[in-house]
Design a protein around this motif. Structure first.
Motif, PDB file in Angstrom:
ATOM      1  N   GLU A 106       0.616  -1.343   0.415  1.00 28.21           N
ATOM      2  CA  GLU A 106       0.231  -0.057  -0.183  1.00 28.21           C
ATOM      3  C   GLU A 106       0.527   1.011  -0.125  1.00 28.21           C
ATOM      4  O   GLU A 106       0.648   2.565  -0.567  1.00 28.21           O
ATOM      5  CB  GLU A 106      -1.012  -0.194   1.407  1.00 28.21           C
ATOM      6  CG  GLU A 106      -1.852   1.368   1.470  1.00 28.21           C
ATOM      7  CD  GLU A 106      -2.886   1.452   2.750  1.00 28.21           C
ATOM      8  OE1 GLU A 106      -3.144   2.000   2.850  1.00 28.21           O
ATOM      9  OE2 GLU A 106      -3.259  -0.171   3.002  1.00 28.21           O
ATOM     10  N   VAL A 123       0.818   3.811  -2.810  1.00 32.65           N
ATOM     11  CA  VAL A 123       0.889   6.084  -2.210  1.00 32.65           C
ATOM     12  C   VAL A 123       1.799   6.313  -2.737  1.00 32.65           C
ATOM     13  O   VAL A 123       1.446   7.184  -3.994  1.00 32.65           O
ATOM     14  CB  VAL A 123      -0.009   6.035  -0.962  1.00 32.65           C
ATOM     15  CG1 VAL A 123       0.651   6.983  -0.518  1.00 32.65           C
ATOM     16  CG2 VAL A 123      -0.761   5.484  -0.333  1.00 32.65           C
ATOM     17  N   ARG A 145       1.460   8.881  -5.760  1.00 31.13           N
ATOM     18  CA  ARG A 145       2.076  10.829  -5.565  1.00 31.13           C
ATOM     19  C   ARG A 145       2.938  11.502  -6.521  1.00 31.13           C
ATOM     20  O   ARG A 145       2.880  12.008  -6.901  1.00 31.13           O
ATOM     21  CB  ARG A 145       2.461  10.914  -4.352  1.00 31.13           C
ATOM     22  CG  ARG A 145       1.655  10.684  -2.721  1.00 31.13           C
ATOM     23  CD  ARG A 145       2.241  10.740  -1.385  1.00 31.13           C
ATOM     24  NE  ARG A 145       1.591  10.909  -1.190  1.00 31.13           N
ATOM     25  CZ  ARG A 145       1.847  10.161   0.586  1.00 31.13           C
ATOM     26  NH1 ARG A 145       3.128   9.933   1.102  1.00 31.13           N
ATOM     27  NH2 ARG A 145       0.846  10.397   2.054  1.00 31.13           N
TER      28      ARG A 145
END
Length: 585
Positions: A349, A353, A357
Motif C-alpha cells: 500500500e 501511495v 504521488r
C-alpha cells in the motif's frame, strides 16, 4: 523466636496444598502447635503454608524476610541432623527481631522452650541449592524436642523437601506458561500497522522469559517484487548468518510449516528431519561459534504459505525444550504469520501511495508545462487577431477572424485553468493564509460579472450579516473560487432566474453559499462533480461551453485551505454550493 518470612507461591496451587498438609502433620504428629513452610525466590523468603495457631497464620502467611538475615541466624544454630536449632541464649543481645514471637511463659528447667528459640529444617535440592524451610514453634509439652521427636521432624523435613521442589517446579512452569501466553497475546494484540520487527521488539522480553531463551531472531522470506528477505534480532539489530545457513533455514522452515512442527537443534539432540548430515553439522558448529547450546526452530506462516522462521536459543546446560513449549511456539508462528502478511500489505500500500504521488506530481508538472507552452503562442495569436479585427476587410474574412478569436480565447481560458489547477494541486506550493473579508471578494467578483448577468436577465442577491465574515485564506485563490461559483451559477441559470450569495459564520467556519435557480444536477453527476474535466450528462448543460475544470479548482482550493465543499441539487430546481473555510481569529 521461630517462624521467619519467605518469598511465596499461590496458596491455591496443588503444590502449596501439599506443603500445607506437611505443616499440619507436624502440628498433629510431631507435637508442635505451629508449623510453617516457606519457599525461596531470589534473595527473599516468603511463608506459603502455616498450620496451627490462627494468630501465627495471620502474622506469617505471605510475610517477607531477607534471606541474608535468616542465613546469619542459622550460623548460630546447633545441628540436629537435618534440623537446625537456634537456642535463645546463643542470640546476640542487639539482634533485630523479625517474624512472629509467641506470647509464652517458659517452664522451669534447662530443656524448657523459650519464646525466642527457633527450630527449623532448611530444604535443599540434590545440588545443594536452598529451596525453602520447614519451621516449628510452641511444642505441646513446652520442652525442646528429644531424639524421637527429632527423628519424626526429620522425616517431615524430607517430605517437605520433595514437596518444595515440586512446588517450585510447578510455579516455574506456571510462570513460564504465563509469560509465553503474554508474548502470544502481545503478538495477537499488535496494531495491524506495525511491522514484524516492531512486534518482535514489543514482545521480545515476554517471549524470551516465557521460553527461558537467551536470544531470539526472525528470518522473513522475500516477497515477490518487494526486494530481499530480512533477518533481525529481538533487540532490533541485524543478524549475520552465513549465506548457506540462511538458505538452509528457509528450506527447513518451508518443510516444518508443511508438517506443522517445530524443530530442536543441539549437539546432543536433533529434531530436524529436513536437514542433511552436512547441514546439521554446519548448524551445530555455528551454535558453538555463537556459544549457544540449543535452539528452537519455529516456522512462521499463514494458510499453506511459509513466510519465515523464528529462532529461540538457550545456553549449554539449560533445560531441554518441552512439548508444551514447542506447541506454544508453533501457535506464535501462526500469529507472526498474520503480522508478516499485514506488514506486506502495508508495504504494498505504501509503495502504491508513493507511486500515485509520483504520478500525480508528474501529471501536475506535465499540465503546467503544456499550459505554459500553449500560453505564449496563444498570446501571439490573440494579439495578431486584434490587429486584423481593427482593419477593414471582407465580411467573410471578418467572420473567420472572429471565429478564430473565440477559439483562441477559449484555449487561453483552458490554459489558464490548467495552470491554476496545477498550482493549487502542488504540495510544494503551500497556502500562506491571511485574513480575507469574503464580502469584499464577493463584491469585486459581482462587479466584474455584473454586465454578463444583467444582460442575461439574472437577478443577483447578496445576503450577509452585519459583522464581517473573515476567513484565513489566500485572497487570490478565494477570488478565483468565488468567480468560478458565480460564473457557473450564471451559466446554468436561464433568463429571469436568480443567483443568491450568502455569507455567514458558523462556529469556527466562515461559510460562503452560492445558490441558483438553474438546471440542477442529477445524483449520479454529483458523485463525479469535482473530478477534473468532468462534464454533466445533462444535454442542456453540455450545450454550455466549459472546460470541466471550474469545480475541480474550487474543490482543490477549499481542500488545501483545510475547508469543506458541499453541494445540494435536484434536477430542474437549481443548485447550492456551500464552501466552509477556517474563520480568522
Amino acid at each position: 523466636m521461630s517462624e521467619r518470612a519467605w518469598l511465596g507461591a499461590d496458596a491455591a496451587s496443588p503444590a502449596v496444598d501439599a506443603l500445607t498438609l506437611i505443616a499440619e502433620g507436624v502440628t498433629r504428629v510431631a507435637g508442635f502447635r505451629v508449623a510453617t513452610v516457606g519457599l525461596v525466590r531470589g534473595n527473599e523468603l516468603e511463608t506459603v503454608a502455616v498450620a496451627g495457631d490462627d494468630e501465627a497464620r495471620t502474622a506469617l502467611l505471605g510475610a517477607r524476610t531477607p534471606l541474608a538475615s535468616i542465613l546469619a541466624e542459622l550460623e548460630l544454630a546447633e545441628h540436629w541432623g537435618p534440623l537446625r536449632f537456634v537456642p535463645h541464649e546463643s542470640l546476640p543481645v542487639d539482634l533485630q527481631v523479625w517474624g512472629w514471637v509467641p506470647d509464652l511463659l517458659p517452664l522451669e528447667g534447662p530443656d524448657a522452650w523459650h519464646p525466642m528459640d527457633a527450630l527449623c529444617a532448611p530444604l535443599h535440592s540434590g545440588s545443594g541449592e536452598m529451596l525453602g524451610m520447614l519451621s516449628m514453634d510452641l511444642p505441646d509439652d513446652g520442652r525442646r524436642p528429644g531424639p524421637e521427636a527429632q527423628r519424626v521432624l526429620a522425616a517431615y523435613a524430607d517430605q517437605a523437601t520433595r514437596a518444595a521442589l515440586l512446588a517450585l517446579e510447578r510455579e516455574q512452569l506456571a510462570e513460564q506458561v504465563r509469560l509465553a501466553s503474554a508474548a502470544r497475546q502481545i503478538v495477537r494484540d499488535a496494531p495491524a500497522q506495525l511491522g514484524v520487527e516492531e512486534v518482535l521488539a514489543a514482545s521480545a522480553d515476554a517471549l524470551m522469559q516465557g521460553f527461558r531463551a537467551v536470544g531470539a531472531w526472525l528470518q522473513i522470506f522475500a516477497d515477490d517484487g518487494l526486494g530481499t528477505g530480512r533477518l533481525v534480532a529481538a533487540d532490533g539489530t541485524q543478524v549475520a548468518l552465513p549465506g548457506r545457513l540462511v538458505r538452509t533455514a528457509e528450506r527447513s522452515a518451508r518443510a516444518s510449516w508443511a508438517a506443522q512442527r517445530v524443530d530442536v537443534v543441539s549437539r546432543e539432540h536433533l529434531q530436524a528431519p529436513a536437514l542433511s548430515a552436512r547441514e546439521t553439522s554446519e548448524i551445530v558448529d555455528f551454535l558453538d561459534e555463537i556459544r549457544v547450546g540449543s535452539l528452537l526452530f519455529v516456522p512462521i506462516g499463514a494458510a499453506h504459505e511459509a513466510l519465515g522462521n523464528l529462532v529461540l536459543t538457550r545456553l549449554a546446560g539449560a533445560p531441554g525444550w518441552t512439548a508444551a513449549e514447542r506447541e506454544a511456539a508453533l501457535d506464535i508462528g501462526h500469529d507472526l504469520g498474520r503480522v508478516v502478511l499485514n506488514a506486506r500489505s502495508f508495504e504494498r500500500e505504501h509503495r502504491m501511495v508513493e507511486e500515485l504521488r509520483a504520478l500525480d506530481s508528474y501529471k501536475g508538472r506535465l499540465i503546467a508545462t503544456v499550459s505554459h507552452e500553449l500560453k505564449n503562442p496563444l498570446t501571439a495569436i490573440v494579439g495578431h487577431l486584434e490587429i486584423l479585427q481593427d482593419e477593414p476587410t471582407d465580411p467573410a474574412v471578418s467572420a473567420s477572424v472572429d471565429a478564430i478569436d473565440r477559439g483562441a480565447r477559449r484555449l487561453a481560458r483552458v490554459a489558464d485553468d490548467l495552470l491554476l489547477l496545477a498550482k493549487v494541486g502542488d504540495p510544494d506550493h503551500p497556502v500562506v493564509p491571511r485574513p480575507v473579508d469574503l464580502a469584499d471578494v464577493v463584491a469585486d467578483v459581482l462587479a466584474l460579472q455584473e454586465h454578463s448577468l444583467t444582460r442575461k436577465g439574472i437577478e443577483v442577491v447578496v445576503e450577509k450579516p452585519e459583522e464581517p465574515v473573515v476567513a484565513m485564506a489566500e485572497a487570490e485563490e478565494i477570488e478565483r473560487l468565488v468567480t468560478n461559483l458565480v460564473s457557473n451559477a450564471g451559466k446554468y441559470t436561464p433568463s429571469g432566474g436568480r443567483v443568491t450569495v450568502c455569507l455567514a459564520v458558523e462556529g469556527d467556519e466562515a461559510v460562503l453559499e452560492c445558490t441558483d435557480t438553474g438546471l440542477g444536477i442529477s445524483a449520479e453527476d454529483q458523485e463525479q462533480l469535482f473530478q477534473e474535466f468532468f462534464r454533466s450528462t445533462n444535454p442542456l448543460a453540455l450545450a454550455q461551453p466549459g472546460t470541466g475544470l471550474g469545480l475541480s479548482i474550487v474543490h482543490r482550493i477549499v481542500s488545501r485551505h483545510g475547508g469543506r465543499t458541499e453541494v445540494e441539487s435536484r434536477l430542474g430546481e437549481g443548485s447550492t454550493f456551500r464552501v466552509r473555510l477556517p474563520v480568522a481569529g
